[in-house]
Design a protein around this motif. Sequence first.
Motif, PDB file in Angstrom:
ATOM      1  N   GLY A  54      -1.694  11.464  17.775  1.00 50.38           N
ATOM      2  CA  GLY A  54      -2.564  11.954  18.832  1.00 50.38           C
ATOM      3  C   GLY A  54      -3.883  12.481  18.306  1.00 50.38           C
ATOM      4  N   ARG A  55      -4.350  11.930  17.201  1.00 46.96           N
ATOM      5  CA  ARG A  55      -5.604  12.368  16.582  1.00 46.96           C
ATOM      6  C   ARG A  55      -6.581  11.201  16.486  1.00 46.96           C
ATOM      7  NH1 ARG A  55      -4.688  17.382  14.136  1.00 46.96           N
ATOM      8  NH2 ARG A  55      -2.842  18.258  15.154  1.00 46.96           N
ATOM      9  N   THR A  56      -7.828  11.504  16.137  1.00 47.36           N
ATOM     10  CA  THR A  56      -8.849  10.488  15.938  1.00 47.36           C
ATOM     11  C   THR A  56      -9.461  10.653  14.553  1.00 47.36           C
ATOM     12  OG1 THR A  56     -10.708  11.814  16.760  1.00 47.36           O
ATOM     13  CG2 THR A  56      -9.372  10.617  18.408  1.00 47.36           C
ATOM     14  N   PHE A  57     -10.268   9.688  14.144  1.00 49.49           N
ATOM     15  CA  PHE A  57     -10.938   9.784  12.848  1.00 49.49           C
ATOM     16  C   PHE A  57     -11.760  11.066  12.752  1.00 49.49           C
ATOM     17  CE2 PHE A  57     -10.197   5.155  12.604  1.00 49.49           C
ATOM     18  CZ  PHE A  57      -9.776   5.052  11.290  1.00 49.49           C
ATOM     19  N   ALA A  58     -12.345  11.497  13.854  1.00 50.14           N
ATOM     20  CA  ALA A  58     -13.191  12.691  13.846  1.00 50.14           C
ATOM     21  C   ALA A  58     -12.417  13.960  13.507  1.00 50.14           C
ATOM     22  CB  ALA A  58     -13.877  12.851  15.200  1.00 50.14           C
ATOM     23  N   ASP A  59     -11.088  13.925  13.656  1.00 53.51           N
ATOM     24  CA  ASP A  59     -10.271  15.107  13.360  1.00 53.51           C
ATOM     25  C   ASP A  59      -9.971  15.266  11.872  1.00 53.51           C
ATOM     26  OD1 ASP A  59      -9.995  15.846  16.089  1.00 53.51           O
ATOM     27  OD2 ASP A  59      -8.421  14.331  16.338  1.00 53.51           O
ATOM     28  N   ILE A  60     -10.155  14.200  11.086  1.00 53.66           N
ATOM     29  CA  ILE A  60      -9.798  14.234   9.671  1.00 53.66           C
ATOM     30  C   ILE A  60     -10.753  15.159   8.908  1.00 53.66           C
ATOM     31  CG2 ILE A  60      -9.631  12.847   7.551  1.00 53.66           C
ATOM     32  CD1 ILE A  60      -8.867  10.475   9.345  1.00 53.66           C
ATOM     33  N   GLU A  61     -10.180  16.054   8.106  1.00 51.66           N
ATOM     34  CA  GLU A  61     -10.988  17.016   7.357  1.00 51.66           C
ATOM     35  C   GLU A  61     -10.981  16.765   5.851  1.00 51.66           C
ATOM     36  OE1 GLU A  61     -10.615  21.196   9.287  1.00 51.66           O
ATOM     37  OE2 GLU A  61      -8.734  20.126   9.719  1.00 51.66           O
ATOM     38  N   ALA A  62     -10.079  15.931   5.378  1.00 49.28           N
ATOM     39  CA  ALA A  62     -10.029  15.586   3.955  1.00 49.28           C
ATOM     40  C   ALA A  62      -9.196  14.317   3.792  1.00 49.28           C
ATOM     41  CB  ALA A  62      -9.425  16.721   3.124  1.00 49.28           C
ATOM     42  N   VAL A  63      -9.441  13.621   2.688  1.00 53.01           N
ATOM     43  CA  VAL A  63      -8.690  12.402   2.366  1.00 53.01           C
ATOM     44  C   VAL A  63      -8.088  12.584   0.983  1.00 53.01           C
ATOM     45  CG1 VAL A  63      -8.787   9.906   2.041  1.00 53.01           C
ATOM     46  CG2 VAL A  63     -10.256  10.984   3.756  1.00 53.01           C
ATOM     47  N   VAL A  64      -6.817  12.200   0.826  1.00 48.26           N
ATOM     48  CA  VAL A  64      -6.148  12.202  -0.469  1.00 48.26           C
ATOM     49  C   VAL A  64      -5.680  10.789  -0.757  1.00 48.26           C
ATOM     50  CG1 VAL A  64      -4.156  13.029  -1.784  1.00 48.26           C
ATOM     51  CG2 VAL A  64      -5.401  14.603  -0.304  1.00 48.26           C
ATOM     52  N   VAL A  65      -5.898  10.326  -1.975  1.00 48.19           N
ATOM     53  CA  VAL A  65      -5.511   8.957  -2.323  1.00 48.19           C
ATOM     54  C   VAL A  65      -4.844   8.931  -3.689  1.00 48.19           C
ATOM     55  CG1 VAL A  65      -7.795   8.442  -3.325  1.00 48.19           C
ATOM     56  CG2 VAL A  65      -6.319   6.570  -2.547  1.00 48.19           C
ATOM     57  N   GLY A  66      -3.785   8.144  -3.795  1.00 43.25           N
ATOM     58  CA  GLY A  66      -3.149   7.929  -5.079  1.00 43.25           C
ATOM     59  C   GLY A  66      -3.988   7.007  -5.946  1.00 43.25           C
ATOM     60  N   CYS A  67      -4.242   7.439  -7.182  1.00 40.53           N
ATOM     61  CA  CYS A  67      -5.091   6.678  -8.105  1.00 40.53           C
ATOM     62  C   CYS A  67      -4.282   5.966  -9.186  1.00 40.53           C
ATOM     63  CB  CYS A  67      -6.123   7.602  -8.748  1.00 40.53           C
ATOM     64  SG  CYS A  67      -7.283   8.324  -7.569  1.00 40.53           S
ATOM     65  N   GLY A  68      -2.992   5.756  -8.917  1.00 42.99           N
ATOM     66  CA  GLY A  68      -2.171   5.042  -9.870  1.00 42.99           C
ATOM     67  C   GLY A  68      -1.454   5.985 -10.812  1.00 42.99           C
ATOM     68  N   PRO A  69      -0.874   5.378 -11.845  1.00 37.07           N
ATOM     69  CA  PRO A  69      -1.130   4.033 -12.338  1.00 37.07           C
ATOM     70  C   PRO A  69      -0.615   2.944 -11.401  1.00 37.07           C
ATOM     71  CG  PRO A  69       0.682   5.035 -13.541  1.00 37.07           C
ATOM     72  CD  PRO A  69       0.096   6.111 -12.687  1.00 37.07           C
ATOM     73  N   GLY A  70      -1.326   1.819 -11.455  1.00 40.92           N
ATOM     74  CA  GLY A  70      -0.983   0.690 -10.621  1.00 40.92           C
ATOM     75  C   GLY A  70      -1.845  -0.498 -10.956  1.00 40.92           C
ATOM     76  N   PRO A  71      -1.538  -1.648 -10.367  1.00 48.01           N
ATOM     77  CA  PRO A  71      -2.321  -2.865 -10.604  1.00 48.01           C
ATOM     78  C   PRO A  71      -3.743  -2.721 -10.070  1.00 48.01           C
ATOM     79  CG  PRO A  71      -0.196  -3.364  -9.586  1.00 48.01           C
ATOM     80  CD  PRO A  71      -0.384  -1.886  -9.495  1.00 48.01           C
ATOM     81  N   PHE A  72      -4.655  -3.459 -10.648  1.00 46.83           N
ATOM     82  CA  PHE A  72      -6.068  -3.373 -10.298  1.00 46.83           C
ATOM     83  C   PHE A  72      -6.289  -3.610  -8.810  1.00 46.83           C
ATOM     84  CE2 PHE A  72     -10.100  -5.541  -9.475  1.00 46.83           C
ATOM     85  CZ  PHE A  72     -10.998  -4.633  -9.982  1.00 46.83           C
ATOM     86  N   THR A  73      -5.727  -4.686  -8.272  1.00 44.69           N
ATOM     87  CA  THR A  73      -5.980  -5.041  -6.878  1.00 44.69           C
ATOM     88  C   THR A  73      -5.483  -3.966  -5.933  1.00 44.69           C
ATOM     89  OG1 THR A  73      -5.829  -7.392  -7.413  1.00 44.69           O
ATOM     90  CG2 THR A  73      -5.614  -6.784  -5.095  1.00 44.69           C
ATOM     91  N   GLY A  74      -4.257  -3.485  -6.148  1.00 44.42           N
ATOM     92  CA  GLY A  74      -3.712  -2.466  -5.271  1.00 44.42           C
ATOM     93  C   GLY A  74      -4.525  -1.184  -5.280  1.00 44.42           C
ATOM     94  N   LEU A  75      -4.883  -0.715  -6.472  1.00 42.79           N
ATOM     95  CA  LEU A  75      -5.656   0.525  -6.565  1.00 42.79           C
ATOM     96  C   LEU A  75      -7.029   0.374  -5.920  1.00 42.79           C
ATOM     97  CD1 LEU A  75      -4.928   1.913 -10.139  1.00 42.79           C
ATOM     98  CD2 LEU A  75      -3.874   2.514  -7.969  1.00 42.79           C
ATOM     99  N   ARG A  76      -7.640  -0.773  -6.115  1.00 45.26           N
ATOM    100  CA  ARG A  76      -8.972  -0.996  -5.552  1.00 45.26           C
ATOM    101  C   ARG A  76      -8.947  -0.876  -4.031  1.00 45.26           C
ATOM    102  NH1 ARG A  76     -11.336  -6.793  -6.650  1.00 45.26           N
ATOM    103  NH2 ARG A  76      -9.534  -7.250  -5.311  1.00 45.26           N
ATOM    104  N   VAL A  77      -7.915  -1.416  -3.397  1.00 38.47           N
ATOM    105  CA  VAL A  77      -7.817  -1.360  -1.938  1.00 38.47           C
ATOM    106  C   VAL A  77      -7.748   0.081  -1.457  1.00 38.47           C
ATOM    107  CG1 VAL A  77      -6.336  -1.892   0.030  1.00 38.47           C
ATOM    108  CG2 VAL A  77      -6.753  -3.629  -1.713  1.00 38.47           C
ATOM    109  N   GLY A  78      -6.815   0.851  -2.016  1.00 37.73           N
ATOM    110  CA  GLY A  78      -6.631   2.220  -1.549  1.00 37.73           C
ATOM    111  C   GLY A  78      -7.801   3.124  -1.862  1.00 37.73           C
ATOM    112  N   MET A  79      -8.307   3.038  -3.085  1.00 36.10           N
ATOM    113  CA  MET A  79      -9.364   3.956  -3.499  1.00 36.10           C
ATOM    114  C   MET A  79     -10.695   3.641  -2.826  1.00 36.10           C
ATOM    115  SD  MET A  79      -8.316   4.367  -7.524  1.00 36.10           S
ATOM    116  CE  MET A  79      -9.604   5.576  -7.858  1.00 36.10           C
ATOM    117  N   SER A  80     -11.015   2.356  -2.677  1.00 35.58           N
ATOM    118  CA  SER A  80     -12.275   2.009  -2.007  1.00 35.58           C
ATOM    119  C   SER A  80     -12.207   2.365  -0.526  1.00 35.58           C
ATOM    120  CB  SER A  80     -12.584   0.522  -2.187  1.00 35.58           C
ATOM    121  OG  SER A  80     -11.572  -0.294  -1.612  1.00 35.58           O
ATOM    122  N   SER A  81     -11.038   2.188   0.086  1.00 35.67           N
ATOM    123  CA  SER A  81     -10.891   2.554   1.499  1.00 35.67           C
ATOM    124  C   SER A  81     -10.985   4.060   1.683  1.00 35.67           C
ATOM    125  CB  SER A  81      -9.556   2.050   2.038  1.00 35.67           C
ATOM    126  OG  SER A  81      -9.493   0.638   1.990  1.00 35.67           O
TER     127      SER A  81
END
Length: 222
Positions: A54-81
Amino acid sequence: MLVLALDTATADLVVGLAEAQGSEVRVLAESVEATRAHNERLVPTVETTLAEAGRTFADIEAVVVGCGPGPFTGLRVGMSSASAFAQALGVPVHGVVTHDAAAELIDAPSALVVTDARRREVYWAYYADGRRVAGPAVCAPGAIAVGADEVDVLSVPKHLASQIEIPARETAYVVPRTAGLVRVADLHAEPAPLVPHYLRRPDAVEPKAVPRSPAIPDVHLP
């Protein structure tokens, strides 16, 4: 604080929303999907997860992302997003070690967290009393060296469990879910630049120089 949590370092796409108040983390909505289509599935999953909470993008106050370890392609998707979301919303983005997030969900004196690195290798990190004391590192499954004869909990995908030679009291696979990702992030600190943990060189290398064939004549221009 409403936190968007993402992890694409493993075979699971993890997307979640959580309310973080001090040391308390309450997960509002979460999706954990085993998929190879992280790139295609991430944004639609974020939109669905927001709708479920029941939230929108405007409600987000911070983003947390896993930086691996992991394969190049997978990490690139999550971190760039994660970076794109944070920049568009004007909120901080915090990178965490994916294995730390999984270990945070394990209640045991010691834990060995292992994920698939492909090419007959694994990524691993060892934890004692809630702290990472070895890793993250990459090696063959039989070459993990944690300095212990036994661990309390071994977190490893089922298809790799038989290849890990270190004995454990309990073996299971713990996904780096939203609660773990948010708990290991220091949300009140100045976020550092996101650094991916690839842990090994890329497959692409510069081609070796090839000697010129003697059949090719020299051409001298006037």
